[in-house]
Write an enzyme that holds these catalytic residues in place. Structure first.
Site, mmCIF file in Angstrom:
data_model
loop_
_atom_site.group_PDB
_atom_site.id
_atom_site.type_symbol
_atom_site.label_atom_id
_atom_site.label_comp_id
_atom_site.label_asym_id
_atom_site.label_seq_id
_atom_site.Cartn_x
_atom_site.Cartn_y
_atom_site.Cartn_z
ATOM 1 N N ASP A 67 46.582 29.960 34.081
ATOM 2 C CA ASP A 67 47.632 29.016 34.459
ATOM 3 C C ASP A 67 47.004 27.660 34.760
ATOM 4 O O ASP A 67 45.782 27.525 34.836
ATOM 5 C CB ASP A 67 48.374 29.539 35.695
ATOM 6 C CG ASP A 67 49.775 28.978 35.819
ATOM 7 O OD1 ASP A 67 50.098 28.041 35.074
ATOM 8 O OD2 ASP A 67 50.530 29.478 36.667
ATOM 9 N N PHE A 77 44.829 34.944 35.353
ATOM 10 C CA PHE A 77 45.890 34.442 34.489
ATOM 11 C C PHE A 77 45.652 32.959 34.221
ATOM 12 O O PHE A 77 45.576 32.162 35.158
ATOM 13 C CB PHE A 77 47.258 34.663 35.135
ATOM 14 C CG PHE A 77 47.456 36.064 35.645
ATOM 15 C CD1 PHE A 77 47.098 37.153 34.871
ATOM 16 C CD2 PHE A 77 47.982 36.287 36.914
ATOM 17 C CE1 PHE A 77 47.264 38.447 35.339
ATOM 18 C CE2 PHE A 77 48.160 37.576 37.391
ATOM 19 C CZ PHE A 77 47.796 38.663 36.602
#
Length: 332
Positions: free
Chosen positions: A260, A258
């Site tokens: 991030d 992900f």
């Protein structure tokens, strides 16, 4: 038996063949690889990736095993796993963005405890359900939620309100109406329509809820995708149901890292990738100077290269594990 060096050589040759990957095969990985090849300000340390993968493989037996049950062990997550839980997850991941701040943080008090970041979202949601008796995660409710209720539900203990509250309301209206009109008001019905395929489910989510879950931008005249929250949504359902029942996906390894902001920090610290002086100077001046804009070239390079580093690390780790102790081959 083939030597380790020859196996690595064969592996690298196979990796070269994968350079023909098309965007439709895996939009996120295609985007990550494309960005990594074009990046001007971010570099990938392939030697460092291989060294770390070998170290991780050799030390794997001493590393605590990750369990999907860990999802339920997080104190603000539901303890049950049913269709209502799926609705809770969908609501949370739809709202799960922009909790950073330069000074004060959006803060929610729940059961006498203050929470910030992702925890503040979970706390506000649970507070609405269990203290205010508001059916917050029901599309029949949030498809018509008012600004008055939004302010009540997301009341902060500080002067910092939840960000983009009007946009969040609009996203809930859009998503709720779609669920009611197409999926009988249950996100679980949408999940079931993917027939246990994470790839299919990701495609359905990003197309059906494009206003809510769009995570794409233009980089070097090409559309690139990261699909962070949509992938988190799938991973949360998978973890919540322990990879069984509605959480069973035969291709869960289709999901990537992900994109991030914490992961790039870790990759930099571990010397798996590096920034040029221009990008480093901007990062050092984030509090007072130029910001890294959303969907900008700099942000795209950080996110794309991070995904590609983790993907390469995963592939190298699987290779070293096979060399050290043969396991069934895993293919994407």
């Amino acid at each position: 038996l083939a030597s380790k060096e020859s196996l690595l050589r064969v592996y690298m040759e196979e990796e070269q063949k994968k350079n023909t990957m098309k965007a439709e095969d895996h939009p996120v990985l295609w985007s990550a690889e494309f960005i990594s090849k074009k990046a001007k300000h971010v570099s990938i340390n392939n030697e460092g990736i291989n060294t770390l993968a070998e170290k991780m493989a050799r030390e794997s037996l001493s590393v605590p095993t990750f369990k999907l049950a860990n999802w339920h062990e997080f104190f603000l997550h539901p303890k049950e796993a049913n269709s209502d839980t799926v609705d809770w997850i969908f609501f949370i991941d739809t709202m799960n963005f922009c909790f950073w701040a330069d000074d004060e943080f959006f803060t929610v008090n729940y059961n006498g405890q203050n929470y910030t970041g992702y925890e503040s979202l979970c706390a506000a949601t649970n507070r609405a359900i269990y203290e205010y008796n508001i059916p917050l995660t029901d599309p029949n409710y949030f498809s018509q939620i008012t600004m008055e209720d939004m302010h009540k539900i997301f009341k902060s203990e500080t002067s910092r309100s939840i960000s983009d509250i009007e946009r969040r309301r609009d996203m809930l209206h859009t998503a709720g109406k779609i669920l009611i009109e197409k999926y009988n008001g249950k996100f679980s019905n949408l999940v079931l329509s993917a027939n246990k395929s994470a790839k299919t489910l990701l495609d359905i989510i990003t197309k059906t809820f494009s206003y809510v879950y769009d995570d794409s931008c233009i980089y070097d005249n090409h559309t690139v995708r990261f699909d962070k929250r949509a992938q988190i949504l799938i991973a949360d359902i998978w973890a919540c149901f322990d990879g069984k029942d509605i959480g069973e996906f035969h291709d869960i390894d289709y999901i990537t890292m992900f994109a991030d902001y914490r992961v790039p920090q870790t990759l930099l610290f571990m010397n798996l990738m590096s920034y040029d002086s221009y990008l480093l100077d901007i990062i050092k001046q984030q509090d007072t100077g130029e910001k890294i804009a959303s969907k900008s070239e700099l942000e795209s390079e950080i996110r794309g290269c991070s995904i590609w580093v983790v993907e390469q690390l995963k592939r190298q780790l699987l290779l070293h594990l096979q060399i050290l102790s043969p396991v069934p081959e895993i293919e994407r």
